[in-house]
Structures are given as C-alpha cells and as structure tokens.
Scaffold this active site. Structure first.
Site, PDB file in Angstrom:
ATOM      1  N   CYS A  63      34.555  30.417  25.404  1.00  0.00           N
ATOM      2  CA  CYS A  63      35.854  29.743  25.297  1.00  0.00           C
ATOM      3  C   CYS A  63      35.690  28.345  24.726  1.00  0.00           C
ATOM      4  O   CYS A  63      36.456  27.922  23.848  1.00  0.00           O
ATOM      5  CB  CYS A  63      36.527  29.687  26.663  1.00  0.00           C
ATOM      6  SG  CYS A  63      38.100  28.781  26.669  1.00  0.00           S
ATOM      7  N   CYS A 116      37.331  32.493  34.908  1.00  0.00           N
ATOM      8  CA  CYS A 116      38.622  31.813  34.830  1.00  0.00           C
ATOM      9  C   CYS A 116      39.823  32.745  34.897  1.00  0.00           C
ATOM     10  O   CYS A 116      40.775  32.486  35.625  1.00  0.00           O
ATOM     11  CB  CYS A 116      38.672  30.958  33.572  1.00  0.00           C
ATOM     12  SG  CYS A 116      38.262  31.842  32.059  1.00  0.00           S
TER      13      CYS A 116
END
Length: 489
Positions: free
Chosen positions: A169, A290
């Site tokens: 990410c 996440c």
C-alpha cells in the site's frame, strides 16, 4: 493496522499560485465530511500563531480504524524557499506555510459484510482540522487499492505465500497515487507523514533540492543521480516504521518529511494532549491487517477464495492430526488450532499439490528454523544496489522480515538479475514465502525484496546428516539424498 503508515502527510508548496486544489472531483472542499455534521471552525494555535502540525500528525498515528484509511496534510509555502527556520513539533508550523488536512479512503465498506468505521474516522480527522483551523479535504483510492493491493493480497495467498499489504500500500497508493496527486494536481512541494522514520535530508533541503528523474535500467548510473536520499530509522526504535517504507521510491522519499522521526511515542502523545486532541488519543491503536481489522481472518479470506480442504500432517512421522479448510490459510511459524491435542503444533511446511499442511510439536522445533532465503529483485532505496555489493558481490548487513522483530546479521549475495541470496548468521524462526526481507546497515534502511525461495530447515539438515552418517563407507558415492538439499516433505 495502519502499519503501512499512519496516514498523516504534510506537503509544502513554495508557490501558492501553483495550487490547483479542487481540480479533481475526488477532492472535496473544506466542508464537513458526510456524517461529520456542520462544524464551525474553532481555532487553536500555538503561541506564535502557527498550527501545531506535529500534534495533528501524532494524534492520528495508529488511531484510525483498521479499514485502510489514511489522513494526510498538504501545505504550501508562500514565503521564499530560502527561509532559515525549520519547522518541528515543538514550534508547530512556521508562518508562511498553508496546511490542509486530507482524509484518504482506500477500502469500500460496501465490498464486505463487516462493520466499517469510516464515518467515525472521517469525523475524527475533521475534528482535528477544526481544532487547528485548517481546511479539510477527502480523497478516495478504493479502485486503485483494490487493483494494486487487495488483488495482490489474494493472489499471494492463493499461491500459499504470506503477503504484507501494508508495504504494498505504501509503495503503490500512499507514496505513488496520492503522492503524485498531491504534487501534480495540488501543487505541493513536499509531503510530511506521521510515520516514525527519518531521512538524510533536513527539512529545508527538501525545498532547495532539484528533482532528478530516476534513470531506467537494472543498475542506475551513479554519476547520473546525485544527493541520494537515505531512509533512516526513527529515534524511537520500538515504533520505527522503516520496515513498512522499504519499497517507497526515491522520488517520493526525497520530497517527504517525517516530523515524528526524532520523537518518542510518549512525547508525541503529550504534544497531542496539550493541543486539545484527546478525542483521538482515547482510541485504541489499530493492529492486524488493515482491511480485516477485528474480523476473523479465516472467515474473511474464504469470502474471496474457494475452500481447499486438506490434512494436518506431522512432519516427524506423517501422522494425520486433523483437517483444515485451505492450506493458504496458514503461514509458516503459525500455531495450528486443532482440538483434542495435548500439546501445541506449529506450521512448518505446506504441500500446494495435495493441499496438506505439515506441523511440528512445540514452538522451538528445528523445522521452524532456516538460515537461507532468496528474494525477487531487490528495491534499493538509495544506491541500486549498494556499491560494496556491486564490487564484492557479497555484503554484510542486517535484515528483518517482521515489523519490530530484532534485526538479524546476514550476508547478501548478489545475483545478475538483481535478486539476492540472504544467509543469516544464525537460523531464524518462521521465515515464509511472500514476506519481505528488509535490509539495514546501521541506522539506514537499504530497501527490501520479497522472499520467493527458502533454504532447507534445520530439521531437514539434521535428517540429512543422520542419513549420511548411516551410509556405509563403500556406498558413500552411490545415489541418495544430498545433505542440505533434500526436499521438505
């Protein structure tokens, strides 16, 4: 887990006229976000009249919910670039800089059945901006995150690997998609983030430098790229997050500032508390992957991947210990939860063909330990690759493959295709395919590579040596297993 980085960034722009905020539909104006309500600004500034950006960054560090959201700051510098004063958490942001809060959303709650806290996170982010009297924007990279991060996450698990979506990410979303949007569309000169990390550039150097495009090719021409920026570990070694930044590009790093890099977590909390940001300090730190958050990992992953039932098998005697719903649900070093067994068993190997998962009794079984691995082509942050490694084809350094684990001394061997063999001085526990091996030299994070091949375990080597000593002398040259190279069952 915002281990991929607390989503707080700050960018500084030397020319206000370059700003182009609002040119993209994805960025909203400073109006309250959905469900945030209609709040009138409530200015709260430091004694010199400047907003305390560091406390804003710090207050959201690991505080947003585990839904892959981030919170960034944009700033433009209206005064000439040559200003002498460098901003920091004690002083706040000096006059002449404009700061804008940006809430970045990467995960669409409509794509899953769990509870999404996006509105609460947006509310918290907006409240911080309201306290500091700065504009608030929103941006969405749900599509990009799905294509670059989550799809890769699923593909890696299907292959039986253990991916790290936070590193991916940071590489593709936070320090690529958003970074280029901030620089190219909003006219930002630099980006500041709440990660616990440092660079070799002083704050003012970020604005004085001239951007040099990265040359193409496997090995960069060292005469073509000068003043390379190094990624350095944070002062708070426990909170250091260079592990998650180990795939960030030189282009993004040289225009990024880390105001929390020289501070401890406790001091950062103190700054936030003193500036009226208790509402975010009361939130628990987000941990885990996440976009999964508190949900059961097995239930979550089976929403996207088809079950592939198989057996749990003992590595020692091939006894069947139980069954599972998919070999991709387990990673090496993980404890296997099997009912009815008197002692704990741990995953030491997987058979992708049959779908079986091999277990060993106890957390310190030699089958859990390896000292050799090979990566894909390594992403080197500064020198590509380091001069010593190019010259000698080997280099001593340290590495880790999990955040906050102790760094391990190792020797790197460079291959012609840019991949490296990593030989640990001492065997380490729980190496798994798909993880990132992150390399360090002193305080500097050199870069990282994805683990694509593992050497034999200590248990396999022990079995090989035992067989070798059992072979009669007159048959030593005959066919048989080669110690150290025998395949794990």
């Amino acid at each position: 887990m915002d281990q991929g980085g607390p989503g707080s960034l700050l960018t500084l722009d030397a020319h206000k006229s370059r700003r182009n905020a609002g040119s993209e539909e994805r960025v909203s104006r400073p109006a309250p976000p959905r469900s945030c309500g209609s709040h009138a600004p409530a200015p709260s500034r430091r004694s010199d009249g400047s907003p305390c950006v560091a406390c804003l960054l710090s207050s959201l560090d690991h505080k947003l919910s585990p839904e892959a959201f981030a919170f960034f700051f944009l700033a433009s510098k209206q005064s000439p670039i040559g200003a002498q004063r460098s901003w920091g958490p004690q002083q706040g942001l000096p006059a002449g800089y404009q700061v804008t809060g940006v809430f970045m959303k990467n995960w669409d709650s409509l794509d899953e059945h769990g509870v999404c806290a996006a509105d609460r996170d947006c509310e918290d982010a907006y409240k911080v901006c309201r306290v500091l009297d700065i504009p608030f924007h929103q941006v969405s990279y749900v599509k990009e995150y799905w294509n670059e991060v989550f799809s890769d996450f699923l593909n890696e698990y299907e292959k039986g690997r253990t991916p790290n979506p936070d590193i991916v990410c940071n590489k593709h979303i936070k320090f690529s998609c958003f970074f280029h949007y901030a620089v190219d569309n909003l006219g930002a000169d630099a980006v500041a983030t709440g990660h616990y990390a440092r660079t070799s550039l002083e704050d003012e150097e970020v604005f004085q430098q001239k951007h040099v495009k990265k040359p193409e090719g496997l090995f960069r021409n060292r005469f073509e790229v000068r003043n390379l920026v190094k990624l350095l570990q944070a002062a708070d070694s426990f909170k250091d997050q260079t592990f998650f930044l180990s795939q960030v590009s030189q282009e993004a790093l040289r225009r990024t500032i880390f105001p929390l890099g020289g501070l401890t977590k406790d001091f950062v909390k103190k700054i936030a508390a003193e500036n009226g940001l208790q509402h975010v300090l009361q939130k628990k730190e987000s941990m885990g992957i996440c976009f999964i958050g508190k949900r059961n990992f097995e239930h979550f992953i089976l929403q996207y991947l088809q079950p592939r039932p198989g057996k749990f098998i003992s590595i020692e005697d091939n006894t069947v210990l139980g069954t599972h719903k998919g070999w991709f649900l387990y990673t090496l070093g993980q404890r296997a939860k099997i009912g009815g067994l008197s002692k704990p068993w741990y995953v030491v190997d997987k058979d992708s063909t049959k779908g079986d998962v091999f277990l060993a009794p106890g957390p310190e079984h030699p089958a859990l330990y390896r000292d050799l691995l090979r990566t894909n082509r390594v992403h080197w942050i500064a020198e590509e690759p380091p001069a010593a490694l190019v010259r000698d084809k080997m280099m001593e350094c340290h590495f880790r493959f999990r955040h906050q684990m102790a760094i391990v001394p190792c020797v790197l061997t460079l291959n012609q295709d840019g991949t490296v063999w990593v030989t640990a001085v001492k065997a380490v526990r729980g190496l798994a395919l798909g993880q990132f091996a992150v390399f360090y030299k002193g305080d500097e994070c050199l870069g990282s590579g994805k683990i694509l091949r593992l050497g034999p375990s200590a248990y396999t080597l022990q079995k090989g040596r035992s067989r070798a000593t059992a072979v009669p002398k007159d048959s030593e040259d005959g066919p048989g297993d080669s110690p150290g190279l025998c395949p794990t069952p």
